[in-house]
Design a protein around this motif. Structure first.
Motif, PDB file in Angstrom:
ATOM      1  N   HIS A 198       0.960  -1.343   0.140  1.00 29.27           N
ATOM      2  CA  HIS A 198      -0.057   0.073   0.126  1.00 29.27           C
ATOM      3  C   HIS A 198       1.052   1.225   0.032  1.00 29.27           C
ATOM      4  O   HIS A 198       1.669   1.138   0.761  1.00 29.27           O
ATOM      5  CB  HIS A 198      -0.764   0.019   1.178  1.00 29.27           C
ATOM      6  CG  HIS A 198      -2.097  -1.111   1.232  1.00 29.27           C
ATOM      7  ND1 HIS A 198      -1.714  -2.127   2.149  1.00 29.27           N
ATOM      8  CD2 HIS A 198      -3.094  -1.309   0.470  1.00 29.27           C
ATOM      9  CE1 HIS A 198      -3.009  -3.073   1.883  1.00 29.27           C
ATOM     10  NE2 HIS A 198      -3.618  -2.492   0.931  1.00 29.27           N
ATOM     11  N   ASP A 206      -2.983   4.823  -2.418  1.00 23.60           N
ATOM     12  CA  ASP A 206      -4.083   4.057  -1.961  1.00 23.60           C
ATOM     13  C   ASP A 206      -4.615   4.800  -0.365  1.00 23.60           C
ATOM     14  O   ASP A 206      -5.746   4.678  -0.420  1.00 23.60           O
ATOM     15  CB  ASP A 206      -3.197   2.793  -1.336  1.00 23.60           C
ATOM     16  CG  ASP A 206      -3.022   1.764  -2.699  1.00 23.60           C
ATOM     17  OD1 ASP A 206      -3.860   1.844  -3.487  1.00 23.60           O
ATOM     18  OD2 ASP A 206      -1.786   1.134  -2.488  1.00 23.60           O
ATOM     19  N   THR A 210      -8.499   5.500   0.133  1.00 23.66           N
ATOM     20  CA  THR A 210      -9.002   5.255   1.366  1.00 23.66           C
ATOM     21  C   THR A 210      -9.805   6.269   2.059  1.00 23.66           C
ATOM     22  O   THR A 210     -10.827   6.441   2.827  1.00 23.66           O
ATOM     23  CB  THR A 210      -8.046   4.408   2.308  1.00 23.66           C
ATOM     24  OG1 THR A 210      -7.432   3.362   1.765  1.00 23.66           O
ATOM     25  CG2 THR A 210      -8.915   3.704   3.574  1.00 23.66           C
ATOM     26  N   ARG A 261     -13.403   2.324  -5.433  1.00 23.86           N
ATOM     27  CA  ARG A 261     -12.099   2.781  -5.270  1.00 23.86           C
ATOM     28  C   ARG A 261     -11.620   3.028  -6.951  1.00 23.86           C
ATOM     29  O   ARG A 261     -10.703   4.238  -6.835  1.00 23.86           O
ATOM     30  CB  ARG A 261     -11.329   1.459  -4.612  1.00 23.86           C
ATOM     31  CG  ARG A 261      -9.733   1.899  -4.500  1.00 23.86           C
ATOM     32  CD  ARG A 261      -9.107   0.759  -3.698  1.00 23.86           C
ATOM     33  NE  ARG A 261      -9.668   0.855  -2.300  1.00 23.86           N
ATOM     34  CZ  ARG A 261      -8.999   1.517  -1.250  1.00 23.86           C
ATOM     35  NH1 ARG A 261      -7.890   2.245  -1.652  1.00 23.86           N
ATOM     36  NH2 ARG A 261      -9.371   1.376   0.044  1.00 23.86           N
ATOM     37  N   ARG A 321      -9.957   6.306  -8.086  1.00 16.38           N
ATOM     38  CA  ARG A 321      -8.402   6.533  -8.610  1.00 16.38           C
ATOM     39  C   ARG A 321      -8.214   6.964 -10.040  1.00 16.38           C
ATOM     40  O   ARG A 321      -7.468   7.795 -10.257  1.00 16.38           O
ATOM     41  CB  ARG A 321      -7.943   4.887  -8.663  1.00 16.38           C
ATOM     42  CG  ARG A 321      -6.586   4.713  -9.150  1.00 16.38           C
ATOM     43  CD  ARG A 321      -6.141   3.137  -9.295  1.00 16.38           C
ATOM     44  NE  ARG A 321      -6.636   2.575  -7.784  1.00 16.38           N
ATOM     45  CZ  ARG A 321      -6.583   1.556  -7.517  1.00 16.38           C
ATOM     46  NH1 ARG A 321      -6.302   0.550  -8.502  1.00 16.38           N
ATOM     47  NH2 ARG A 321      -6.541   0.927  -6.286  1.00 16.38           N
TER      48      ARG A 321
END
Length: 440
Positions: free
Chosen positions: A113, A117, A121, A185, A189
């Motif tokens: 990670h 990332d 999150t 996610r 991204r």
């Protein structure tokens, strides 16, 4: 890039979560370079999620890379039914449970990670309306059950990892499912973060700083809550709320949240914490409120909150004990009944009476040594038996005659001309919450 991080750990055994993608490939090769200088043990684990036809090809790639570099590789396959609902969550929980089962006692799990990332999150936590704890996102170092997980790349961007990989001429897997923006996610991204970075080049680093600030605030808050909650936690780990009406709401909800934190469950949402506060603190004193949290329940009893595991309803269960010289196994992991010399002395059944165990009884009963019948509900209250345990206590009957709530009381049956026998209930109704964990 991570040599200093690895050197500081006295435990020199590491298990790499190796997907074959960019992040874990850089992590693997970084460890291999460190291994040339220092004595460390490296293993890798690859989880095949079976979500694409290319999954087997990726597994073969990981096997090849690990074989060339003499790294022991564990390969596990998982499948998740109902792939449309909470797929990422289900895969993550399964993945970490499998990894945990393979970790040696003194081995540290390493994951790839990175800062990108962490930012994803953080944004996902904002979407869910999380507080400081949720906004802390991932920690550099956390416990995985009773073992350690370390994320050495958290201060590095994906771009930095990619530059290092290209410089070393590494090969890695490109998972094209990561381009599917139907997943939250991936949407963040590919659609959100690039625009934010284009506008503010420092955005990723500021997100990382925000997560650190939230983590520090959470640690500080928990420090003070730990001292304060000692005044409210009781011997059975219940939470004494008798004085909560006189305490500020914000303090009460913080204490409830901290109390639940020790139960190792997925932390309830802000809305759920508010619901616990409103229903448990301000409902009628004779009410029996219940709030369900996954497989568990929050119950109030005698001005205390109790956290209990939900048990199957067995109040209509009927067990016949035909061979009393053998153990009778009870449902719901309640243990067993056995005739021995260590238990409760009871009137013995007659030859023509069927011994049976039930878990519910209504009406008035007369307890041995008393001269007046009382409702069984009143007797439960008198014996301080909370409502959720009342249908977990084995009730002994001969035919339809109620004889005893085992371990609690014996009824005054009419015919006293009986022999006696002794029954032991071997059980443990208390649940040890330290012997399990959940991954979220």
């Amino acid at each position: 890039m991570i040599e200093e991080t690895i050197r500081k750990y006295k435990k020199k055994s590491f298990l790499i979560a190796y997907s074959g993608g960019l992040d874990s490939t850089v992590l693997l090769y970084q460890l291999l370079e460190i291994k040339k200088k220092y004595y460390i043990k490296i293993r890798a684990i690859h989880i095949n999620h079976n979500l694409t036809l290319l999954s087997k090809k990726w597994t073969e790639h990981c096997k090849k890379i690990c074989s060339i570099n003499h790294v022991p590789l564990i390969i596990e396959n998982i499948k998740v039914e109902n792939q449309r609902k909470n797929l990422e969550e289900k895969l993550r929980i399964k993945r970490y449970n499998i990894i945990y089962s393979h970790l040696f006692p003194n081995e540290i799990l390493l994951t790839g990670h990175h800062m990108n990332d962490q930012c994803e999150t953080l944004i996902l936590s904002l979407k869910r309306g999380s507080g400081p704890t949720g906004l802390s996102s991932m920690s550099f170092e956390t416990l995985l059950g009773n073992k350690k997980i370390v994320r050495p790349f958290l201060k590095k961007t994906k771009q930095e990892l990619e530059l290092w990989a290209k410089k070393k001429d590494l090969n890695w897997i490109e998972d094209f499912s990561n381009l599917n923006i139907d997943y939250d996610r991936n949407f963040i991204r590919h659609k959100i973060i690039p625009k934010l970075e284009k506008r503010w080049s420092y955005f990723l680093k500021n997100c990382f700083r925000t997560t650190n600030i939230c983590r520090e605030e959470t640690i500080l808050l928990n420090y003070f809550l730990h001292e304060k909650i000692c005044n409210f936690i009781q011997f059975d780990n219940s939470l004494n709320i008798s004085n909560f009406k006189n305490i500020k709401k914000e303090i009460c909800t913080a204490l409830i949240r901290y109390w639940l934190l020790s139960k190792k469950i997925k932390m309830p949402s802000y809305k759920n914490i508010q619901c616990i506060y409103n229903q448990m603190i301000f409902s009628r004193t004779d009410a029996n409120p219940k709030i369900i949290l996954q497989k568990y329940e929050i119950r109030r009893y005698k001005k205390s909150l109790h956290f209990i595991k939900t048990q199957p309803n067995i109040k209509n269960t009927l067990l016949f004990w035909h061979q009393k010289n053998k153990k009778l196994i009870l449902p719901n992991n309640l243990g067993n009944l056995i005739e021995n010399h260590n238990g409760i002395i009871l009137p013995a059944p007659k030859d023509n009476e069927l011994i049976n165990i039930r878990f519910q009884h209504e009406g008035n009963i007369l307890i041995l040594g008393r001269n007046k019948k009382r409702k069984i509900k009143k007797i439960w209250q008198e014996k301080n038996i909370p409502p959720w345990l009342r249908n977990q206590i084995p009730l002994l009957f001969y035919n339809n005659n109620f004889i005893s709530a085992l371990g609690l009381f014996v009824t005054n049956i009419k015919n006293q001309n009986r022999n006696t026998w002794t029954i032991s209930w071997q059980n443990d109704l208390k649940i040890n919450y330290n012997n399990f964990f959940s991954f979220y």
